[in-house]
Design an enzyme around this catalytic site. Structure first.
Site: not given
Ligand SMILES: *Cc1c(COP(=O)(O)O)cnc(C)c1O
Length: 384
Positions: A98, A170, A195
């Site tokens: 990311y 992640d 998400k």
């Molecule tokens: C959106 C996202 C992030 C960051 O998260 P936020 O809630 O926007 O701070 C980190 N890793 C992935 C894979 C993401 O899609």
């Protein structure tokens, strides 16, 4: 309990005192103490809040860990995890992580002496050769965004364990419904709960889960010391979203299958990117470590179609950043999520200007496919 039950009854199930079936929103900054050094488990809401604790317990149960921690955003969660390390340490990062993860390492942590190196984590011998005494962790995202490359979590975790370093995953794209990295050997799993976990594009949140209570204590110290905590109301909203993760994800997956089928049979689409779609080996890894392929897919439009006209002719699918909500969102990585990457590196990574990423929502798939078809018709460049 099965996951489908845990979504609804995991963590703290309702309110013991009143019988309320939902955990209340504790909008309080501080807590009455009954005497010197005598409190009821809560002193101050940066340190602990019952609503936040409920979501921390819920994600802990879902990922099968020992402790969960909730943060104000995915980036706050990632930042807290990176604060486990110190100047002179190095983190190995899978290429294609990311953009925000790369940015916080490159523009902030590097200033404090924490180093990083991008590696192709699908090449295990290359990865092993990069582990010297300064390397303290491997940070992976699988599948990657936007090209949906799959990395073998168990294999990486095994290498990391042998070298006595941490594996950080992640898990935003897969969610614990499809993939549970701690069970595969990882040490830390984190989420942008903004998400799929939240699922309704109405909040920003981040979650971390570990399976070792000593590591949890270090993270709790960082969480309290630096203060990037999730607010009580957002904790409650997140719990509400997570209750339906299973049913939402089933529909996300089914819709994705239909859309892939439609795209695969359409001459307007040059190439499709989806976990394992272009590699039998990656498909096997994905099937070994996850119970589904997810609902994010990317595709390249043929040069006979205008990318901008296509994106702006969609009526139902919204052109926007983010993903994982109930509504379908489409984005143009080259100008949006990956714009910060210099163009030659972007092309080297395979992110062309004709690449489009779709986060498939849970609308009627017939309406979604119709929307794509109509926009393609409009975007077709006529040479006559
Ligand atoms: C959106 C996202 C992030 C960051 O998260 P936020 O809630 O926007 O701070 C980190 N890793 C992935 C894979 C993401 O899609």
């Amino acid at each position: 309990m099965q996951l489908d039950t845990l979504f609804i009854h995991g963590g703290i199930d309702g309110d013991e005192q009143t019988g309320a079936v939902n955990v209340p929103v504790y909008l309080t900054s501080t807590y009455k103490q009954d005497g010197i050094g005598n409190h009821r488990g809560y002193e101050y809401s940066r340190t602990g809040n019952p609503t936040r604790f409920a979501v921390e317990e819920l994600i802990k149960d879902l990922e099968g860990g020992s402790n969960g921690l909730a943060f104000a955003s995915g980036m706050a969660a990632i930042t807290a995890v990176l604060m486990l390390f110190r100047a002179g340490d190095k983190i190995l990062l899978s290429a294609n992580v990311y953009g925000g993860t790369f940015r916080v390492l490159d523009k902030i942590f590097l200033n404090f002496g924490l180093n990083y190196e991008l590696v192709d984590t699908s090449d295990l011998s290359l990865l092993t050769s990069k582990i010297d005494d300064s390397v303290k962790a491997i940070f992976i995202e699988t599948p990657t965004n936007p090209l949906m490359e799959v990395t073998d979590i168990a294999a990486i975790s095994k290498i990391a364990k042998q070298k006595n370093i941490l594996t950080i995953i992640d898990n935003t794209f897969m969610t614990p419904y499809l993939q549970r990295p701690l069970e595969l050997g990882a040490d830390i799993v984190l989420h942008s709960a903004t998400k799929y976990l939240g699922g309704h594009s109405d909040l920003i949140a981040g979650l971390v889960v570990v399976k070792d209570s000593a590591l949890a204590q270090r993270l709790y110290f960082i969480q309290n010391a630096t203060g990037g905590v999730l607010a009580p109301f957002d904790s409650w909203l997140l719990i509400r979203g997570m209750k339906t993760l299973g049913v939402r994800m089933d529909r996300h997956l089914a819709n994705s299958q239909s859309i892939i089928q439609f795209l695969a049979n359409n001459s307007a689409i040059k190439k499709i990117y989806y976990p394992g779609y272009n590699s039998a080996q990656q498909l096997q890894i994905q099937n070994n470590q996850a119970s589904g392929l997810g609902a994010i897919l990317s595709f390249e439009l043929d040069s006979a179609y205008d990318v901008n006209i296509f994106l702006t002719s969609l009526k139902l699918i919204t052109l926007a950043e983010s993903l994982g909500g109930i509504e379908s969102l489409i984005s143009h990585p080259a100008s949006m999520t990956h714009a910060a990457i210099p163009v030659h590196i972007r092309h080297q990574l395979g992110i062309s200007d004709r690449l489009i990423r779709l986060s498939v929502g849970i609308e009627s798939v017939d309406d979604l496919i119709n929307d794509i078809q109509v926009a393609l018709n409009i975007a077709r460049i006529h040479n006559d």
